[in-house]
Design a protein around this motif. Structure first.
Motif, mmCIF file in Angstrom:
data_model
loop_
_atom_site.group_PDB
_atom_site.id
_atom_site.type_symbol
_atom_site.label_atom_id
_atom_site.label_comp_id
_atom_site.label_asym_id
_atom_site.label_seq_id
_atom_site.Cartn_x
_atom_site.Cartn_y
_atom_site.Cartn_z
ATOM 1 N N VAL A 31 42.306 46.761 52.196
ATOM 2 C CA VAL A 31 43.064 47.654 53.069
ATOM 3 C C VAL A 31 44.293 46.920 53.594
ATOM 4 N N THR A 32 45.226 47.691 54.112
ATOM 5 C CA THR A 32 46.309 47.098 54.877
ATOM 6 C C THR A 32 46.151 47.506 56.335
ATOM 7 N N ARG A 33 46.589 46.613 57.200
ATOM 8 C CA ARG A 33 46.714 46.903 58.625
ATOM 9 C C ARG A 33 48.072 46.336 59.020
ATOM 10 N N GLY A 34 48.992 47.227 59.350
ATOM 11 C CA GLY A 34 50.349 46.780 59.619
ATOM 12 C C GLY A 34 50.914 46.103 58.386
ATOM 13 N N ARG A 35 51.351 44.867 58.550
ATOM 14 C CA ARG A 35 51.940 44.105 57.440
ATOM 15 C C ARG A 35 50.975 43.056 56.909
ATOM 16 N N THR A 36 49.678 43.355 57.002
ATOM 17 C CA THR A 36 48.637 42.434 56.531
ATOM 18 C C THR A 36 47.723 43.136 55.543
ATOM 19 N N LEU A 37 47.425 42.443 54.445
ATOM 20 C CA LEU A 37 46.433 42.913 53.478
ATOM 21 C C LEU A 37 45.117 42.216 53.775
ATOM 22 N N ILE A 38 44.028 42.979 53.803
ATOM 23 C CA ILE A 38 42.685 42.434 54.014
ATOM 24 C C ILE A 38 41.862 42.748 52.777
ATOM 25 N N VAL A 39 41.263 41.714 52.170
ATOM 26 C CA VAL A 39 40.476 41.871 50.948
ATOM 27 C C VAL A 39 39.097 41.263 51.167
ATOM 28 N N ASN A 40 38.058 42.034 50.860
ATOM 29 C CA ASN A 40 36.679 41.539 50.937
ATOM 30 C C ASN A 40 36.274 40.925 49.610
ATOM 31 N N LEU A 41 35.842 39.668 49.654
ATOM 32 C CA LEU A 41 35.308 38.978 48.484
ATOM 33 C C LEU A 41 33.825 38.703 48.708
ATOM 34 N N PRO A 42 33.069 38.501 47.647
ATOM 35 C CA PRO A 42 31.649 38.183 47.795
ATOM 36 C C PRO A 42 31.432 36.854 48.523
ATOM 37 N N GLY A 43 30.224 36.638 48.987
ATOM 38 C CA GLY A 43 29.886 35.399 49.680
ATOM 39 C C GLY A 43 29.554 34.251 48.758
ATOM 40 N N SER A 44 29.202 34.540 47.529
ATOM 41 C CA SER A 44 28.917 33.496 46.552
ATOM 42 C C SER A 44 30.197 32.718 46.262
ATOM 43 N N PRO A 45 30.165 31.386 46.385
ATOM 44 C CA PRO A 45 31.376 30.618 46.078
ATOM 45 C C PRO A 45 31.907 30.886 44.671
ATOM 46 N N LYS A 46 31.009 31.000 43.704
ATOM 47 C CA LYS A 46 31.438 31.249 42.325
ATOM 48 C C LYS A 46 32.148 32.594 42.219
ATOM 49 N N ALA A 47 31.557 33.648 42.799
ATOM 50 C CA ALA A 47 32.161 34.977 42.732
ATOM 51 C C ALA A 47 33.455 35.048 43.533
ATOM 52 N N ALA A 48 33.499 34.371 44.683
ATOM 53 C CA ALA A 48 34.721 34.354 45.486
ATOM 54 C C ALA A 48 35.852 33.668 44.711
ATOM 55 N N ALA A 49 35.547 32.559 44.059
ATOM 56 C CA ALA A 49 36.547 31.847 43.260
ATOM 57 C C ALA A 49 37.029 32.703 42.096
ATOM 58 N N GLU A 50 36.109 33.438 41.478
ATOM 59 C CA GLU A 50 36.501 34.326 40.381
ATOM 60 C C GLU A 50 37.420 35.432 40.893
ATOM 61 N N GLY A 51 37.186 35.905 42.113
ATOM 62 C CA GLY A 51 38.073 36.893 42.710
ATOM 63 C C GLY A 51 39.467 36.326 42.941
ATOM 64 N N MET A 52 39.524 35.054 43.290
ATOM 65 C CA MET A 52 40.821 34.405 43.498
ATOM 66 C C MET A 52 41.619 34.313 42.204
ATOM 67 N N GLU A 53 40.932 34.271 41.057
ATOM 68 C CA GLU A 53 41.644 34.270 39.780
ATOM 69 C C GLU A 53 42.483 35.540 39.644
ATOM 70 N N VAL A 54 41.991 36.635 40.182
ATOM 71 C CA VAL A 54 42.721 37.904 40.152
ATOM 72 C C VAL A 54 43.806 37.917 41.227
ATOM 73 N N LEU A 55 43.474 37.443 42.423
ATOM 74 C CA LEU A 55 44.377 37.566 43.566
ATOM 75 C C LEU A 55 45.557 36.592 43.546
ATOM 76 N N LEU A 56 45.321 35.344 43.153
ATOM 77 C CA LEU A 56 46.376 34.332 43.272
ATOM 78 C C LEU A 56 47.684 34.717 42.579
ATOM 79 N N PRO A 57 47.647 35.272 41.361
ATOM 80 C CA PRO A 57 48.925 35.641 40.735
ATOM 81 C C PRO A 57 49.654 36.769 41.471
ATOM 82 N N LEU A 58 48.948 37.488 42.329
ATOM 83 C CA LEU A 58 49.530 38.635 43.035
ATOM 84 C C LEU A 58 50.016 38.304 44.437
#
Length: 165
Positions: free
Chosen positions: A118-145
């Protein structure tokens, strides 16, 4: 460079019964990509506590992107998506589609996430899983963006022909 906040949501972590592994990993990945971690916190799986931190970080302008880790599953205590939706102004469903699609290429369990973006004002908030492996895999998608997300949120941005958004 984008200012990033990282909020770990974990009952056991908040009680000191489990070390936070995903939060530091997300911070390392963000900093390694040239972004600045502007805020870090760990809270229990309590809807209002999660929402209060998200509101504070977004409304203060401290963070352009807030990444949460944890609380996105199916147990009754997993309330991060509900807290995020309570503070969000606009949903960003395509981002979650990309995260789930990427996760499904690695494990069928990715289909069980309830995370939102979601966005709130000029901030994007993204929920990632709690598993370090899954969170890191999510960052593979997010970092280029992240850089483009920061530009869009700072706005206004002129789009050329063929640009999305």
């Amino acid at each position: 460079m984008v200012r990033v906040g990282i909020l770990t949501v974990s009952d056991r972590g908040a009680r000191g019964e489990r070390e936070d592994a995903a939060g530091p990993l997300l911070a390392q990945l963000a900093e390694g990509a040239g972004h600045r971690v502007a805020a870090r916190a760990l809270v229990p799986d309590e809807r209002e506590e999660i929402a209060a931190v998200l509101r504070e970080w977004a409304d203060s302008g401290r963070c352009e992107v807030i990444l949460t880790t944890g609380g996105t599953g199916l147990t009754p205590r997993d309330v991060t998506p509900e807290a995020t939706l309570a503070v969000g102004e606009r949903q960003v469903p395509g981002l979650m589609v990309a995260l789930v699609q990427s996760g499904l290429a690695k494990t069928p369990f990715a289909a069980l996430t309830r995370g939102v973006a979601v966005t709130r004002g000029r901030t994007l908030i993204v929920n990632l899983p709690g598993s370090p492996k899954a969170a890191a895999e999510g960052m593979e998608v997010l970092l280029p963006l992240l850089e483009h997300i920061g530009e869009l949120l700072r706005g206004p941005v002129e789009h050329g022909v063929g640009d999305a958004g």
